[in-house]
Motif scaffolding. Structure first.
Motif, PDB file in Angstrom:
ATOM      1  N   LYS A 101       0.957  -1.572   0.057  1.00  0.00           N
ATOM      2  CA  LYS A 101       0.286   0.211  -0.123  1.00  0.00           C
ATOM      3  C   LYS A 101       0.837   1.567   0.506  1.00  0.00           C
ATOM      4  O   LYS A 101       0.055   2.459  -0.381  1.00  0.00           O
ATOM      5  N   SER A 102       2.457   0.918   0.236  1.00  0.00           N
ATOM      6  CA  SER A 102       2.842   2.436   0.136  1.00  0.00           C
ATOM      7  C   SER A 102       3.408   2.873  -1.074  1.00  0.00           C
ATOM      8  O   SER A 102       4.455   3.767  -0.954  1.00  0.00           O
ATOM      9  N   ILE A 103       3.089   1.986  -2.653  1.00  0.00           N
ATOM     10  CA  ILE A 103       3.576   2.848  -3.724  1.00  0.00           C
ATOM     11  C   ILE A 103       2.939   3.207  -4.200  1.00  0.00           C
ATOM     12  O   ILE A 103       1.959   4.049  -4.082  1.00  0.00           O
ATOM     13  N   VAL A 104       3.612   3.802  -5.201  1.00  0.00           N
ATOM     14  CA  VAL A 104       3.667   5.575  -5.279  1.00  0.00           C
ATOM     15  C   VAL A 104       4.294   5.352  -6.637  1.00  0.00           C
ATOM     16  O   VAL A 104       4.817   4.591  -7.436  1.00  0.00           O
ATOM     17  N   ILE A 105       3.176   5.577  -8.004  1.00  0.00           N
ATOM     18  CA  ILE A 105       2.912   5.298  -9.023  1.00  0.00           C
ATOM     19  C   ILE A 105       4.174   6.610  -9.623  1.00  0.00           C
ATOM     20  O   ILE A 105       3.387   7.957  -9.259  1.00  0.00           O
TER      21      ILE A 105
END
Length: 254
Positions: A101-105
């Motif tokens: 959930k910490s993924i940044v596009i």
């Protein structure tokens, strides 16, 4: 990288035990963004839409039959590396992958003619893999054997993916179908902790864990293809359940 043979066996992916036969939805759930293909800033809208969807997918979307993907449960992952400096058989079971959930596009591009999506992203936190393991073989010059719990932290600096799609007709509506998802990642650090190595011999186990962490780059060469493969498999199933329930004209507007 030395030449090697890598066998990857992925079991059932927990997050995709879903209601496959449920009637498809006709609208995007709250929190998901629609984009117009005619918009000159379509890729920017798509990037915003994917980013906004991550928190919802992380906790699950019951209306779409998607269970939470953070942590992502992988029932089984086998790495069977028979030759080279790292010659191991490493069997993971009940493996939970956290911090997705910490993924940044960072970047996304949709090619409507080829139905391809190229995406780049990075997680703000280390990806954590926590589960049961069994290992035997040799790491560089040292033998290794053990069975118990393990925890692996991977500092991922960059993740690049390619998604190949096609359109199919279902119940009179056009839907997207994922043909393939491939991922490659770059890691700046790998930290490993294997409990109960050498039948619980603490001194040998502690020394081996130190040795593994000192030589994490060599070990990552063997783990990396399997991790990339399992991410591709898992995200393909998650994405396909989404596309099965939502018609194309509800995701991408004219």
């Amino acid at each position: 990288m030395t030449a090697n043979i890598l066998k990857i066996v992925c079991g059932f992916v927990y997050v995709v035990i879903v209601c496959v036969n449920a009637a498809p939805s006709t609208k995007l759930p709250k929190g998901f963004i629609q984009c117009k293909q005619s918009d000159p800033n379509f890729d920017t809208c798509l990037m915003t839409g994917v980013q906004s969807a991550i928190p919802h997918l992380a906790k699950g979307v019951p209306s779409l039959g998607i269970l939470k993907m953070d942590p992502l449960r992988i029932d089984k992952l086998l790495i069977d590396q028979g030759s080279g400096p790292v010659s191991i058989k490493l069997d993971f079971k009940n493996l939970d992958i956290g911090n997705l959930k910490s993924i940044v596009i960072d970047k996304i591009h949709f090619n409507p003619e080829g139905n391809n999506v190229d995406i780049e992203l990075h997680p703000l936190k280390p990806i954590v893999m926590d589960g049961d393991y069994e290992i035997s073989g040799k790491v560089l010059i040292l033998p290794i054997v053990g069975k118990g719990r393990c925890k692996i932290n991977i500092d991922v600096s960059n993740l690049i993916g390619n998604i190949k799609l096609k359109t199919v007709l279902k119940n009179g509506n056009k839907h997207l179908e994922i043909v393939n998802i491939s991922w490659t990642f770059t890691a700046s650090k790998l930290n490993l902790k294997f409990d109960n190595l050498f039948n619980g011999d603490k001194a040998l186990g502690d020394n081996m864990n130190v040795f593994l962490n000192e030589n994490w780059r060599e070990l990552l060469i063997e783990l990396k293809p399997a991790i990339e493969e399992v991410f591709g498999t898992a995200f393909k199933e998650i994405g396909q359940q989404f596309f099965n329930r939502i018609p194309l004209d509800q995701i991408i507007l004219p």
